[in-house]
Design a protein around this motif. Structure first.
Motif, short mmCIF file in Angstrom:
data_model
loop_
_atom_site.label_atom_id
_atom_site.label_comp_id
_atom_site.label_asym_id
_atom_site.label_seq_id
_atom_site.Cartn_x
_atom_site.Cartn_y
_atom_site.Cartn_z
N GLN A 1 100.82 58.24 59.31
CA GLN A 1 99.11 58.17 60.18
C GLN A 1 99.24 58.40 61.39
O GLN A 1 98.22 58.43 61.42
CB GLN A 1 99.16 56.61 58.60
CG GLN A 1 99.33 57.42 57.13
CD GLN A 1 98.96 55.70 56.71
OE1 GLN A 1 99.12 54.48 57.76
NE2 GLN A 1 98.87 55.45 55.23
N GLN A 2 100.53 58.29 61.86
CA GLN A 2 100.74 57.76 63.30
C GLN A 2 100.08 58.98 64.07
O GLN A 2 99.21 58.80 64.77
CB GLN A 2 101.92 56.88 63.71
CG GLN A 2 101.65 56.77 65.23
CD GLN A 2 103.32 56.46 65.81
OE1 GLN A 2 103.49 57.05 65.80
NE2 GLN A 2 102.78 55.53 66.98
N TYR A 3 100.09 59.45 63.18
CA TYR A 3 99.82 61.17 64.31
C TYR A 3 98.84 61.85 63.14
O TYR A 3 98.57 63.31 63.69
CB TYR A 3 101.08 62.28 64.22
CG TYR A 3 102.41 60.90 64.91
CD1 TYR A 3 101.77 61.68 66.77
CD2 TYR A 3 102.96 60.68 65.02
CE1 TYR A 3 102.37 60.84 67.90
CE2 TYR A 3 104.09 60.01 66.11
CZ TYR A 3 103.66 60.64 67.26
OH TYR A 3 104.63 59.95 68.58
N THR B 1 99.11 61.65 75.31
CA THR B 1 97.84 62.06 74.27
C THR B 1 98.48 61.86 73.06
O THR B 1 97.66 62.17 72.16
CB THR B 1 97.69 63.38 74.95
OG1 THR B 1 98.77 63.86 74.61
CG2 THR B 1 96.99 63.67 75.92
N THR B 2 99.37 61.05 72.91
CA THR B 2 100.27 60.55 71.35
C THR B 2 99.89 59.36 71.41
O THR B 2 100.74 58.54 72.19
CB THR B 2 101.84 61.49 70.85
OG1 THR B 2 101.80 61.31 72.19
CG2 THR B 2 100.86 62.77 71.10
N PRO B 3 100.43 58.68 70.41
CA PRO B 3 100.86 57.46 70.19
C PRO B 3 102.33 56.74 70.84
O PRO B 3 103.12 57.58 70.55
CB PRO B 3 100.90 56.86 68.28
CG PRO B 3 99.68 57.68 68.46
CD PRO B 3 99.82 59.61 68.80
N TRP C 1 93.79 55.22 65.71
CA TRP C 1 94.85 55.35 66.45
C TRP C 1 94.49 54.00 67.25
O TRP C 1 93.48 53.53 68.20
CB TRP C 1 95.29 56.29 67.37
CG TRP C 1 95.66 57.78 66.70
CD1 TRP C 1 95.54 57.87 65.37
CD2 TRP C 1 95.70 58.74 67.81
NE1 TRP C 1 95.61 59.56 65.55
CE2 TRP C 1 96.07 60.17 66.11
CE3 TRP C 1 95.90 59.74 68.70
CZ2 TRP C 1 96.04 61.20 66.54
CZ3 TRP C 1 96.13 60.89 69.25
CH2 TRP C 1 96.49 61.49 68.27
N GLN C 2 95.80 53.37 67.33
CA GLN C 2 95.74 51.35 68.59
C GLN C 2 96.48 51.58 69.57
O GLN C 2 97.67 52.59 69.58
CB GLN C 2 96.60 51.27 67.75
CG GLN C 2 95.70 50.25 65.72
CD GLN C 2 96.53 49.57 65.52
OE1 GLN C 2 97.26 48.88 65.26
NE2 GLN C 2 95.88 49.20 64.58
N VAL D 1 112.44 71.76 69.49
CA VAL D 1 112.48 71.27 67.73
C VAL D 1 111.34 70.94 67.27
O VAL D 1 110.26 71.26 67.75
CB VAL D 1 112.71 69.35 68.66
CG1 VAL D 1 112.65 68.72 67.35
CG2 VAL D 1 114.66 69.51 69.04
N ASP D 2 110.67 71.17 66.23
CA ASP D 2 109.55 70.51 65.71
C ASP D 2 109.90 69.46 65.40
O ASP D 2 109.97 69.40 64.53
CB ASP D 2 109.27 71.42 64.41
CG ASP D 2 107.86 71.30 63.10
OD1 ASP D 2 107.67 70.06 63.87
OD2 ASP D 2 107.52 71.98 62.48
N ASN D 3 109.11 68.83 65.75
CA ASN D 3 108.86 67.17 66.08
C ASN D 3 107.94 66.40 64.71
O ASN D 3 107.76 65.24 64.86
CB ASN D 3 109.23 66.80 67.19
CG ASN D 3 107.68 66.48 67.80
OD1 ASN D 3 106.59 66.76 67.38
ND2 ASN D 3 106.96 66.42 69.56
N GLY D 4 107.10 67.38 64.25
CA GLY D 4 106.48 66.52 63.04
C GLY D 4 105.44 66.35 63.37
O GLY D 4 104.32 66.43 63.00
#
Length: 238
Positions: free
Chosen positions: A24-26, A186-188, A34-35, A75-78
């Protein structure tokens, strides 16, 4: 039901909750949820060249990459394709930074005069005092890029891979002219006080390479944020 079994079930439940929370965070379809701690200096932005001011030529303004050949771990970090690189460093406006990793967003997160690009790379540098500087590179369709092809090949259908030795400099343009502003991740957790340097000159990737990144993530770009009267500085490399 034994206590051991109960603890195991509880552990699985907690792991599931953490995994769900991370997903959910991403969630790029629900970015409004997003907080973040502040909202006045967020990234990305629309870089409007008409409002940019020229950098002070009495100060060191250049970006100089050094020791650019390194072993790379992909790495594919998700939420993005990320390339970890240990060794390359840079002098950014006369200060020393080490490259931690670079990753890709599709479509571009920054826009330039409202124009979006197929892909944007973020080269994340860290100073000894912990300060972050991110160099943004736009990618457009054209000639193939050797390193981009190696990154995709090394990853294949897996979640990680490795490139023994390669020069990361070929993923960036020779012309290091840029627009600079103070923003955020630009990401949580969307932490602010990040130095941004978005390079003017794009780098080409082949159509197949762009499609290869899109096959992993085709919508992992945050929406542009208001500039909120922050200075936007342009430096033209000579």
């Amino acid at each position: 039901m034994s206590r051991t079994f109960q603890r195991a079930l509880l552990g699985l439940a907690l792991l599931g909750a953490i995994t769900t929370a991370a997903a959910q965070q991403y969630d790029y379809d629900r970015q409004e949820q997003w907080q973040y701690p502040a909202a006045l200096a967020q990234s990305p932005i629309d870089i409007q060249r008409g409002v940019a001011i020229d950098g002070d030529l009495q100060e060191v303004q250049s970006i100089e990459l050094r020791d650019t050949v390194a072993t790379l771990r992909i790495v594919d970090n998700g939420h993005a394709v990320e390339v970890e690189a240990h060794g390359p460093d840079a002098l950014i406006r006369g200060r020393h930074f080490e490259l931690m990793q670079f990753h890709f967003h599709a479509a571009s997160e920054h826009t330039i005069d409202g124009e979006s690009f197929p892909l944007e790379g973020h080269f994340v540098f860290k100073a000894q005092d912990g300060r972050l500087a991110v160099v943004g590179v736009m990618y457009v369709e054209g000639e193939a890029n050797a390193l981009a092809g190696e990154v995709l090949d090394a990853l294949g259908d897996a979640s990680e891979g490795e490139i023994e030795r390669e020069d990361i400099a070929i993923m960036l343009p020779r012309d290091k002219s840029y627009h600079h502003y103070l923003g955020s991740l630009t990401t949580p957790p969307l932490t602010e006080n990040v130095e941004w340097y978005v390079l003017d000159t794009p780098v080409t990737l082949s159509a197949d390479q762009i499609a290869g990144f899109n096959a992993r993530y085709s919508h992992n770009n945050r929406k542009v944020q208001p500039l909120n009267d922050r200075p936007l500085v342009h430096f033209a490399a000579h």
